[in-house]
Design an enzyme around this catalytic site. Structure first.
Site, PDB file in Angstrom:
ATOM      1  N   LYS A 113     -14.888  -6.757  12.769  1.00 40.40           N
ATOM      2  CA  LYS A 113     -16.237  -6.792  12.225  1.00 40.40           C
ATOM      3  C   LYS A 113     -17.245  -6.143  13.186  1.00 40.40           C
ATOM      4  O   LYS A 113     -18.309  -5.697  12.771  1.00 40.40           O
ATOM      5  CB  LYS A 113     -16.638  -8.219  11.904  1.00 40.40           C
ATOM      6  CG  LYS A 113     -15.641  -8.892  10.947  1.00 40.40           C
ATOM      7  CD  LYS A 113     -16.262  -9.418   9.726  1.00 40.40           C
ATOM      8  CE  LYS A 113     -15.322  -9.960   8.654  1.00 40.40           C
ATOM      9  NZ  LYS A 113     -13.901  -9.987   8.866  1.00 40.40           N
TER      10      LYS A 113
HETATM   11  C1  LIG Z   1     -12.846  -9.877   7.912  1.00 37.06           C
HETATM   12  C2  LIG Z   1     -11.456  -9.732   8.410  1.00 37.06           C
HETATM   13  C3  LIG Z   1     -10.427  -9.172   7.619  1.00 37.06           C
HETATM   14  C4  LIG Z   1     -10.635  -8.768   6.171  1.00 37.06           C
HETATM   15  O1  LIG Z   1     -11.437  -7.619   6.043  1.00 37.06           O
HETATM   16  P1  LIG Z   1     -12.130  -7.264   4.640  1.00 37.06           P
HETATM   17  O2  LIG Z   1     -13.023  -6.108   4.904  1.00 37.06           O
HETATM   18  O3  LIG Z   1     -12.911  -8.510   4.266  1.00 37.06           O
HETATM   19  O4  LIG Z   1     -11.049  -6.967   3.661  1.00 37.06           O
HETATM   20  C5  LIG Z   1      -9.172  -9.029   8.180  1.00 37.06           C
HETATM   21  N1  LIG Z   1      -8.913  -9.424   9.442  1.00 37.06           N
HETATM   22  C6  LIG Z   1      -9.869  -9.960  10.235  1.00 37.06           C
HETATM   23  C7  LIG Z   1      -9.516 -10.390  11.613  1.00 37.06           C
HETATM   24  C8  LIG Z   1     -11.180 -10.126   9.759  1.00 37.06           C
HETATM   25  O5  LIG Z   1     -12.120 -10.670  10.549  1.00 37.06           O
END
Ligand SMILES: *Cc1c(COP(=O)(O)O)cnc(C)c1O
Length: 495
Positions: A113
């Site tokens: 993120k």
């Molecule tokens: C948010 C997240 C995901 C999923 O990503 P999306 O964009 O919501 O599909 C996968 N792995 C981790 C560690 C995340 O924080």
């Protein structure tokens, strides 16, 4: 370039407006009116650039109203040595001759993120200025874990902003809680909510849609905004790393320019993998996009059958950031694959709301079949994958990455497709120590940050500094509130 709403083709806004607004007025999501193509020779040029230069190049194609000098300044601040522990920002690691990991967790919170939330504050504050908005921006976030910390790190001490994060008091891991409650910065507030994630999220939505409260805050010079993953400003920075990974593979002579590559993506809200779809639309030679789910396999069923059915049990898994039943960003894909049909897209979303399910047209289903594959991986299989890859290759995966690894293996077995593949690695294994230790056959000794040292000893891998530093940290924010108190909390914060 203009942005239009997935539910109303008549809307047409500038990039800065799309980013400031987040969501279109009638509830649709903003998408580019047409996806820009990489010009001839662009990939060669991009191969010769570093990550930050690639980010400027790619983002500029989508953001006409942001000058190159401005974007250059943003990427320097977002992806600089203060936040990222490698100048490569999003490095690619080789596992074997046709399998690679794209590591997206070298930022301050050690999860992917950061790739978007380190950039969003700059895109958003610039958007506000460009639109002639004079109020300052307060970001409200309800989080089930990773987003809250990444948003705090992104917005901490960014001029003209404040950020307030609400998390469910007993609904996040010890490490996640300490990451948030020990956050530094003069413009941040972190509150525990007595309730679950839905309680926190519902209350934040109520605050957003309370006209009296908004007006009161506006009179005091504040506007509210959100940092969640439906904002175009969060999606755009994610397109960059697909293109960058491809260039790294070409530079490392793992691929010849023009060779296809598959990406396997651990998926929750469908933001990450959708960015891969946009990269393909731009002309990046992507083969299949493989959508990996944990036991919450609503997307796997959707890609297999064309029916999206959210009426099912919710499971808690060892990959909690993918525990999700409604993947908001899927709406953007439906819109594009329907050929830009706003009525049709709005119809699916209405059916999802009222009936809990929808079935896509034959046209969309066959477009999906050509672009995507999908699969699921249980907790047991996830742990087997972590152990297998560590024993066989001495590479330590987190639980989310391991879901993608497990799904890629199944995909290869079922289809015989041995195209070079990149597994998108979304978190440091040290964010999920307990599950990773168990996968390696060890009993976790202690809780939260105490396990970081144990996992370092067991694996011989060094934990990222920001996680190690947690051991000495204490919580700055210790208050918890009932739902009804939250509007008052926001009022006092923006006095
Ligand atoms: C948010 C997240 C995901 C999923 O990503 P999306 O964009 O919501 O599909 C996968 N792995 C981790 C560690 C995340 O924080």
């Amino acid at each position: 370039m203009r942005y239009i709403s997935t539910r109303d083709n008549e809307t047409s806004v500038s990039p800065a407006r799309a980013i400031e607004q987040g969501l279109s007025a009638e509830g649709g999501l903003f998408v580019p009116a047409s996806v820009p193509r990489l010009p001839d020779g662009a990939l060669e040029e991009l191969c010769a650039m570093n990550y930050r230069q690639r980010a400027v190049y790619v983002m500029k194609l989508f953001l006409e109203d942001y000058p190159v000098a401005e974007l250059t300044d943003f990427v320097t601040r977002a992806y600089g040595p203060g936040g990222f522990d490698t100048p490569r920002v999003a490095p690619v690691r080789r596992l074997d001759k046709n399998t690679h990991f794209l590591e997206l967790w070298h930022g301050p919170t050690c999860a992917f993120k950061d790739m978007a939330l380190q950039m969003l504050p700059y895109l958003l504050t610039a958007a506000v200025r460009k639109n002639g908005e004079e109020r300052r921006v307060c970001i409200l976030v309800a989080t089930s874990g990773d987003t809250g910390k990444a948003a705090l790190e992104g917005f901490a001490d960014v001029e003209g902003t404040r950020i307030c994060v609400f998390y469910p008091r007993d609904g996040v891991s010890d490490i996640q809680k300490l990451q948030m409650t020990s956050q530094s910065g003069g413009n941040v507030l972190v509150c525990a909510v007595n309730g679950n994630f839905d309680d926190a999220q519902t209350t934040v939505k109520e605050i957003f849609s309370d006209p009296a409260l908004r007006e009161e805050l506006s009179d005091r010079g504040w506007m509210l905004s959100s940092a969640n993953s439906i904002n175009w400003g969060r999606l755009l920075p994610q397109i960059v790393y697909y293109i960058s990974a491809y260039c790294d593979l070409v530079n490392g002579q793992e691929l010849a320019l023009g060779d296809p590559v598959n990406f396997c993506v651990p998926t929750g809200n469908f933001g990450d993998i959708l960015a891969g779809y946009y990269a393909k639309c731009m002309g990046l030679p992507v083969g299949k996009l493989v959508c990996a789910s944990n036991r919450n396999d609503v997307l796997t069923d959707f890609f297999k059958t064309g029916v999206y059915d959210r009426k099912r049990d919710f499971h808690t898994t060892v990959s909690p950031s993918m525990d999700i039943l409604v993947s908001s960003n899927l709406e953007r894909l439906l819109y594009h694959l329907s050929g830009g049909n706003d009525r049709e897209t709005a119809g699916y979303m209405e059916a999802l709301k009222t009936a809990g399910e929808y079935t896509v047209s034959k046209k969309i289903k066959s477009a999906m079949d050509a672009l995507f594959a999908a699969g699921t991986c249980s907790d047991e299989e996830t742990k087997d994958a972590i152990r297998g890859v560590f024993t066989g290759h001495n590479y330590l995966m987190d639980t989310h990455t391991a879901v993608a690894y497990g799904v890629l293996e199944k995909y290869r077995r079922e289809t015989g497709d041995e195209t070079a593949a990149v597994i998108v690695s979304t978190a440091s294994p040290f964010k999920f120590c307990a599950a990773v230790l168990e996968a390696l056959g060890k009993t976790p000794e202690g809780a939260g940050p105490e396990l970081i040292g144990q996992l370092e000893d067991v694996s011989g891998v060094r934990a990222p500094e920001p996680l190690k530093a947690l051991a000495g940290k204490t919580a700055r924010f210790t208050d918890s509130y009932d739902k009804a108190e939250l509007p008052g909390v926001v009022r006092r914060f923006l006095k």
